[in-house]
Design a protein around this motif. Structure first.
Motif, PDB file in Angstrom:
ATOM      1  N   ASP A   1       5.950  -6.660   0.769  1.00 48.68           N
ATOM      2  CA  ASP A   1       4.855  -6.325   1.676  1.00 48.68           C
ATOM      3  C   ASP A   1       3.897  -5.275   1.119  1.00 48.68           C
ATOM      4  OD1 ASP A   1       5.881  -8.048   3.659  1.00 48.68           O
ATOM      5  OD2 ASP A   1       7.267  -6.505   4.351  1.00 48.68           O
ATOM      6  N   THR A   2       4.297  -4.563   0.089  1.00 46.33           N
ATOM      7  CA  THR A   2       3.440  -3.483  -0.424  1.00 46.33           C
ATOM      8  C   THR A   2       2.093  -3.987  -0.940  1.00 46.33           C
ATOM      9  OG1 THR A   2       5.312  -2.030  -0.923  1.00 46.33           O
ATOM     10  CG2 THR A   2       3.256  -1.637  -2.133  1.00 46.33           C
ATOM     11  N   PRO A   3       2.045  -4.992  -1.824  1.00 45.30           N
ATOM     12  CA  PRO A   3       0.735  -5.445  -2.316  1.00 45.30           C
ATOM     13  C   PRO A   3      -0.093  -6.174  -1.263  1.00 45.30           C
ATOM     14  CG  PRO A   3       2.471  -6.844  -3.188  1.00 45.30           C
ATOM     15  CD  PRO A   3       3.151  -5.707  -2.496  1.00 45.30           C
TER      16      PRO A   3
ATOM     17  N   TRP B   1      -1.389 -17.003   1.366  1.00 48.12           N
ATOM     18  CA  TRP B   1      -1.148 -15.755   2.093  1.00 48.12           C
ATOM     19  C   TRP B   1      -1.651 -14.553   1.287  1.00 48.12           C
ATOM     20  CZ3 TRP B   1      -0.165 -12.164   5.459  1.00 48.12           C
ATOM     21  CH2 TRP B   1       0.631 -11.065   5.175  1.00 48.12           C
ATOM     22  N   GLN B   2      -1.397 -14.550  -0.018  1.00 52.09           N
ATOM     23  CA  GLN B   2      -1.858 -13.456  -0.865  1.00 52.09           C
ATOM     24  C   GLN B   2      -3.381 -13.406  -0.934  1.00 52.09           C
ATOM     25  OE1 GLN B   2       0.262 -14.519  -4.433  1.00 52.09           O
ATOM     26  NE2 GLN B   2       2.082 -13.334  -3.885  1.00 52.09           N
TER      27      GLN B   2
ATOM     28  N   LEU C   1       1.125   6.702   0.823  1.00 48.74           N
ATOM     29  CA  LEU C   1       2.420   7.152   1.313  1.00 48.74           C
ATOM     30  C   LEU C   1       2.540   6.960   2.815  1.00 48.74           C
ATOM     31  CD1 LEU C   1       5.131   8.456   0.722  1.00 48.74           C
ATOM     32  CD2 LEU C   1       4.040  10.707   0.968  1.00 48.74           C
ATOM     33  N   PHE C   2       1.470   7.221   3.550  1.00 48.80           N
ATOM     34  CA  PHE C   2       1.481   6.999   4.997  1.00 48.80           C
ATOM     35  C   PHE C   2       1.785   5.543   5.326  1.00 48.80           C
ATOM     36  CE2 PHE C   2      -1.258   5.333   8.458  1.00 48.80           C
ATOM     37  CZ  PHE C   2      -0.576   5.867   9.547  1.00 48.80           C
ATOM     38  N   ASN C   3       1.081   4.640   4.664  1.00 49.61           N
ATOM     39  CA  ASN C   3       1.289   3.213   4.924  1.00 49.61           C
ATOM     40  C   ASN C   3       2.659   2.743   4.461  1.00 49.61           C
ATOM     41  OD1 ASN C   3      -1.322   1.814   5.983  1.00 49.61           O
ATOM     42  ND2 ASN C   3      -2.062   3.248   4.447  1.00 49.61           N
ATOM     43  N   TRP C   4       3.070   3.188   3.273  1.00 46.42           N
ATOM     44  CA  TRP C   4       4.352   2.721   2.738  1.00 46.42           C
ATOM     45  C   TRP C   4       5.526   3.269   3.534  1.00 46.42           C
ATOM     46  CZ3 TRP C   4       8.770   4.885   0.651  1.00 46.42           C
ATOM     47  CH2 TRP C   4       9.669   3.973   0.069  1.00 46.42           C
ATOM     48  N   SER C   5       5.497   4.535   3.904  1.00 43.06           N
ATOM     49  CA  SER C   5       6.624   5.130   4.622  1.00 43.06           C
ATOM     50  C   SER C   5       6.820   4.485   5.989  1.00 43.06           C
ATOM     51  CB  SER C   5       6.424   6.635   4.768  1.00 43.06           C
ATOM     52  OG  SER C   5       5.263   6.938   5.524  1.00 43.06           O
TER      53      SER C   5
END
Length: 341
Positions: free
Chosen positions: A65-67, A324-325, A106-110
């Motif tokens: 989900d990160t990219p 989807w990508q 970091l906000f989005n990933w955490s």
């Protein structure tokens, strides 16, 4: 791996593998899901080794989900702040906004990590992932549901505290936890494709609002302009009506889980049409909202048209994953529109 009490005793005999192979696929999948949530065997390795393995496992929870999620939301915050005072009133410079990139990421990933931990620890998620994403920590056997729950006990207060005191987006984070609870534990993500999209659309609004505030280095929601809130709402509308593009690639796992996604409820072709129509419509609407000419809006229009065409004409698990990508890339291009107004 230990077998949970619900299994028949024949599974713990020496012919366990042969027995699993002899049952029907749905029953076998249920058996695998139950095993994955079993109590773990005590790890006798040193703490540094176990800690390193745990950190890598946490990354695997968010790897897919990160990219496609963290990066576009980060782009929204950066582009919104770089657009001057159109979306949010602040005194930041081009350099200061770019220096905020790690914090936005970091906000989005955490917060994504908290969501993925809550989602992937569920037995039904483990069964789904054995078909759709077998490399994830739970179905691959790297971690058990019990271990994931313990990590949640640690990460939730830490992420909330950090986002509140260090980045001044505690309200957005707390509301995201509420949506995570609705989606996972209360099964809102399984009730129906539109409710699922609605919860995700609301979450995107909070992610984008938080990203914008962090990029501008202001924790005051009052600094967000009317146009800023309108733009956030428009993007949530895009998510609401097109987010089920991600379900095209996961039909097998969603069917095994019993999830009511758009392709399973409406049928494959109708679901694809509900994507092929809104994507170019939203592209045109966003361009009109920012008063962009056809030449400037061309990249978003071409990419959106390509996504719509692929939804209808290019099918298959790998092809749908690529679509989807590309959809995620299309949303990122939309996020850049305030910059070129």
């Amino acid at each position: 791996m230990a077998i949970c009490h619900g299994f028949h005793a024949e599974y713990v005999t020496s012919s366990r593998v042969q027995t699993l192979q002899s049952v029907s696929p749905p029953r076998k999948i249920r058996a695998m899901g139950k095993e994955l949530g079993s109590t773990p065997t005590k790890d006798t390795r040193s703490f540094p080794v176990r800690f390193k393995k745990s950190l890598y496992s946490l990354w695997l929870f968010t790897k897919d989900d990160t990219p496609t999620f963290v990066v576009p939301n980060t782009v929204f915050g950066v582009c919104g702040a770089l657009a001057g005072s159109r979306l949010i009133i602040h005194n930041g410079t081009f350099t200061s906004v770019l220096l905020r990139l790690p914090y936005i990421f970091l906000f989005n990933w955490s917060n994504l990590l908290v969501f993925d931990l809550a989602n992937q620890r569920l037995p039904e998620s483990a069964r789904e992932d054995t078909l759709n994403k077998p490399w994830r920590p739970v179905p691959s056997g790297r971690m058990t549901s019990t271990q994931v729950r313990k990590w949640m006990l640690l990460t939730i207060p830490l992420v909330l505290a950090f986002n509140h005191f260090a980045m001044h987006v505690g309200t957005e984070t707390a509301l995201l936890y509420t949506l995570t609870w609705l989606y996972n534990d209360l099964k809102g993500g399984d009730e129906g494709w539109f409710l699922r999209n609605a919860i995700i659309a609301a979450a995107f609004g909070l992610y984008n609002l938080g990203s914008l505030k962090i990029a501008a280095a202001t924790g005051a929601a009052s600094n967000v302009t009317v146009a800023g809130y309108a733009w956030i709402a428009i993007i949530s509308g895009v998510i609401l009506t097109t987010m089920h593009v991600q379900d095209l690639k996961d039909v097998a796992g969603d069917k095994a889980r019993g999830r009511k996604t758009a392709p399973l409820v409406m049928g494959d072709l109708p679901a694809r049409w509900t994507l092929a129509i809104p994507v170019p419509v939203w592209t045109a609407y966003c361009a009109c909202f920012w008063g962009l000419g056809w030449l400037i809006a061309a990249p978003a229009a071409v990419l959106g048209g390509y996504v719509a065409w692929r939804c209808l004409c290019v099918k298959g698990k790998k092809a749908d994953r690529k679509t989807w990508q590309l959809w995620c890339l299309w949303t990122a291009v939309l996020y850049m529109m305030p910059l070129v107004r």
